[in-house]
Write a protein that holds these residues in place. Structure first.
Motif, PDB file in Angstrom:
ATOM      1  N   PHE A 215     -40.256   4.063  24.723  1.00  0.00           N
ATOM      2  CA  PHE A 215     -39.749   5.417  24.932  1.00  0.00           C
ATOM      3  C   PHE A 215     -40.791   6.424  24.471  1.00  0.00           C
ATOM      4  N   SER A 216     -40.740   7.607  25.071  1.00  0.00           N
ATOM      5  CA  SER A 216     -41.621   8.674  24.605  1.00  0.00           C
ATOM      6  C   SER A 216     -40.904   9.442  23.501  1.00  0.00           C
ATOM      7  N   TYR A 217     -41.671  10.077  22.640  1.00  0.00           N
ATOM      8  CA  TYR A 217     -41.106  10.814  21.507  1.00  0.00           C
ATOM      9  C   TYR A 217     -40.240  11.975  21.974  1.00  0.00           C
ATOM     10  N   LYS A 218     -40.677  12.673  23.016  1.00  0.00           N
ATOM     11  CA  LYS A 218     -39.953  13.863  23.491  1.00  0.00           C
ATOM     12  C   LYS A 218     -38.589  13.521  24.069  1.00  0.00           C
ATOM     13  N   ASN A 219     -38.474  12.387  24.746  1.00  0.00           N
ATOM     14  CA  ASN A 219     -37.226  12.005  25.407  1.00  0.00           C
ATOM     15  C   ASN A 219     -36.430  10.962  24.621  1.00  0.00           C
ATOM     16  N   PHE A 220     -36.789  10.731  23.376  1.00  0.00           N
ATOM     17  CA  PHE A 220     -36.174   9.636  22.631  1.00  0.00           C
ATOM     18  C   PHE A 220     -34.678   9.849  22.405  1.00  0.00           C
ATOM     19  N   THR A 221     -34.256  11.064  22.147  1.00  0.00           N
ATOM     20  CA  THR A 221     -32.835  11.307  21.854  1.00  0.00           C
ATOM     21  C   THR A 221     -31.943  10.857  22.993  1.00  0.00           C
ATOM     22  N   ASP A 222     -32.223  11.315  24.209  1.00  0.00           N
ATOM     23  CA  ASP A 222     -31.395  10.938  25.357  1.00  0.00           C
ATOM     24  C   ASP A 222     -31.549   9.450  25.680  1.00  0.00           C
ATOM     25  N   SER A 223     -32.776   8.961  25.632  1.00  0.00           N
ATOM     26  CA  SER A 223     -33.026   7.561  25.968  1.00  0.00           C
ATOM     27  C   SER A 223     -32.318   6.625  24.992  1.00  0.00           C
ATOM     28  N   PHE A 224     -32.352   6.963  23.700  1.00  0.00           N
ATOM     29  CA  PHE A 224     -31.724   6.094  22.713  1.00  0.00           C
ATOM     30  C   PHE A 224     -30.203   6.131  22.834  1.00  0.00           C
ATOM     31  N   ASN A 225     -29.648   7.277  23.164  1.00  0.00           N
ATOM     32  CA  ASN A 225     -28.197   7.353  23.353  1.00  0.00           C
ATOM     33  C   ASN A 225     -27.749   6.456  24.509  1.00  0.00           C
ATOM     34  N   LEU A 226     -28.518   6.432  25.598  1.00  0.00           N
ATOM     35  CA  LEU A 226     -28.195   5.547  26.718  1.00  0.00           C
ATOM     36  C   LEU A 226     -28.391   4.079  26.335  1.00  0.00           C
ATOM     37  N   PHE A 227     -29.484   3.804  25.629  1.00  0.00           N
ATOM     38  CA  PHE A 227     -29.801   2.436  25.225  1.00  0.00           C
ATOM     39  C   PHE A 227     -28.746   1.879  24.270  1.00  0.00           C
ATOM     40  N   SER A 228     -28.295   2.703  23.334  1.00  0.00           N
ATOM     41  CA  SER A 228     -27.412   2.212  22.277  1.00  0.00           C
ATOM     42  C   SER A 228     -25.938   2.189  22.661  1.00  0.00           C
ATOM     43  N   SER A 229     -25.607   2.639  23.849  1.00  0.00           N
ATOM     44  CA  SER A 229     -24.191   2.680  24.229  1.00  0.00           C
ATOM     45  C   SER A 229     -23.571   1.284  24.312  1.00  0.00           C
ATOM     46  N   SER A 230     -24.389   0.263  24.526  1.00  0.00           N
ATOM     47  CA  SER A 230     -23.852  -1.095  24.628  1.00  0.00           C
ATOM     48  C   SER A 230     -23.775  -1.800  23.275  1.00  0.00           C
ATOM     49  N   TYR A 231     -24.220  -1.164  22.198  1.00  0.00           N
ATOM     50  CA  TYR A 231     -24.240  -1.785  20.875  1.00  0.00           C
ATOM     51  C   TYR A 231     -23.082  -1.306  20.021  1.00  0.00           C
ATOM     52  N   ASN A 232     -22.639  -2.182  19.132  1.00  0.00           N
ATOM     53  CA  ASN A 232     -21.643  -1.814  18.135  1.00  0.00           C
ATOM     54  C   ASN A 232     -22.303  -0.875  17.128  1.00  0.00           C
ATOM     55  N   LYS A 233     -21.588   0.130  16.683  1.00  0.00           N
ATOM     56  CA  LYS A 233     -22.173   1.122  15.770  1.00  0.00           C
ATOM     57  C   LYS A 233     -22.357   0.581  14.356  1.00  0.00           C
ATOM     58  N   ASN A 234     -21.848  -0.611  14.061  1.00  0.00           N
ATOM     59  CA  ASN A 234     -22.081  -1.243  12.761  1.00  0.00           C
ATOM     60  C   ASN A 234     -23.335  -2.110  12.768  1.00  0.00           C
ATOM     61  N   THR A 235     -24.044  -2.131  13.887  1.00  0.00           N
ATOM     62  CA  THR A 235     -25.279  -2.900  13.988  1.00  0.00           C
ATOM     63  C   THR A 235     -26.330  -2.268  13.084  1.00  0.00           C
ATOM     64  N   GLU A 236     -27.086  -3.120  12.393  1.00  0.00           N
ATOM     65  CA  GLU A 236     -28.138  -2.629  11.503  1.00  0.00           C
ATOM     66  C   GLU A 236     -29.339  -2.168  12.327  1.00  0.00           C
ATOM     67  N   VAL A 237     -29.899  -1.016  11.957  1.00  0.00           N
ATOM     68  CA  VAL A 237     -31.074  -0.466  12.632  1.00  0.00           C
ATOM     69  C   VAL A 237     -32.189  -0.350  11.591  1.00  0.00           C
ATOM     70  N   ARG A 238     -33.358  -0.894  11.924  1.00  0.00           N
ATOM     71  CA  ARG A 238     -34.525  -0.822  11.036  1.00  0.00           C
ATOM     72  C   ARG A 238     -35.633  -0.055  11.727  1.00  0.00           C
ATOM     73  N   ILE A 239     -36.251   0.841  11.000  1.00  0.00           N
ATOM     74  CA  ILE A 239     -37.321   1.676  11.549  1.00  0.00           C
ATOM     75  C   ILE A 239     -38.636   1.297  10.872  1.00  0.00           C
ATOM     76  N   ARG A 240     -39.631   0.974  11.696  1.00  0.00           N
ATOM     77  CA  ARG A 240     -40.991   0.724  11.217  1.00  0.00           C
ATOM     78  C   ARG A 240     -41.883   1.797  11.825  1.00  0.00           C
ATOM     79  N   ALA A 241     -42.552   2.561  10.984  1.00  0.00           N
ATOM     80  CA  ALA A 241     -43.410   3.640  11.471  1.00  0.00           C
ATOM     81  C   ALA A 241     -44.833   3.441  10.970  1.00  0.00           C
ATOM     82  N   ASP A 242     -45.788   3.847  11.781  1.00  0.00           N
ATOM     83  CA  ASP A 242     -47.191   3.790  11.399  1.00  0.00           C
ATOM     84  C   ASP A 242     -47.430   4.705  10.200  1.00  0.00           C
TER      85      ASP A 242
END
Length: 134
Positions: free
Chosen positions: A78-105
């Motif tokens: 995903f691109s940084y600018k469009n991440f909000t909308d893209s992630f909302n579409l991507f995450s709609s199939s996941y349970n909201k109790n799923t663990e999310v881990r962020i790795r950043a440079d």
């Protein structure tokens, strides 16, 4: 006969407790220094685990951000600018109790990582953590 007139019987003796206080403070200091080093041994017999049942791996979403602000979620990019909308579409199939881990440079600005974190929280995920090399 002795002359008791030179002794004043109404006089009260002074007790000097300074040496007692000094000794007690030294003993207290010794106690405070030696107490953390005392190790207690307890014999504990742990229960045996079941070898037939495996631990269930809970689903997890790992988000990686490279130094060019490209965001990778699983096999998607995903691109940084469009991440909000893209992630909302991507995450709609996941349970909201799923663990999310962020790795950043390491070279990513703090505010950019917080933006990603805020986006994930706004999508409804409760278990979000940042992964470091510490």
């Amino acid at each position: 006969m002795e002359d008791f007139s030179k002794f004043n019987l109404d006089e009260k003796p002074d007790l000097n407790i300074t040496p007692l206080v000094d000794i007690m403070l030294v003993l207290l200091a010794i106690l405070m220094v030696t107490t953390p080093t005392i190790v207690y041994k307890e014999d504990i017999t742990l229960p045996k685990g079941s070898k037939t049942q495996k631990v269930i791996d809970e689903p997890m979403i790992e988000i990686r951000i490279d130094k060019n602000k490209n965001i990778y979620v699983k096999d998607s990019k995903f691109s940084y600018k469009n991440f909000t909308d893209s992630f909302n579409l991507f995450s709609s199939s996941y349970n909201k109790n799923t663990e999310v881990r962020i790795r950043a440079d390491n070279n990513i600005i703090y505010g950019d990582v917080i933006f990603i974190l805020k986006t994930i929280k706004e999508a409804g995920f409760l278990k979000v953590s940042l992964i470091t090399n510490g």
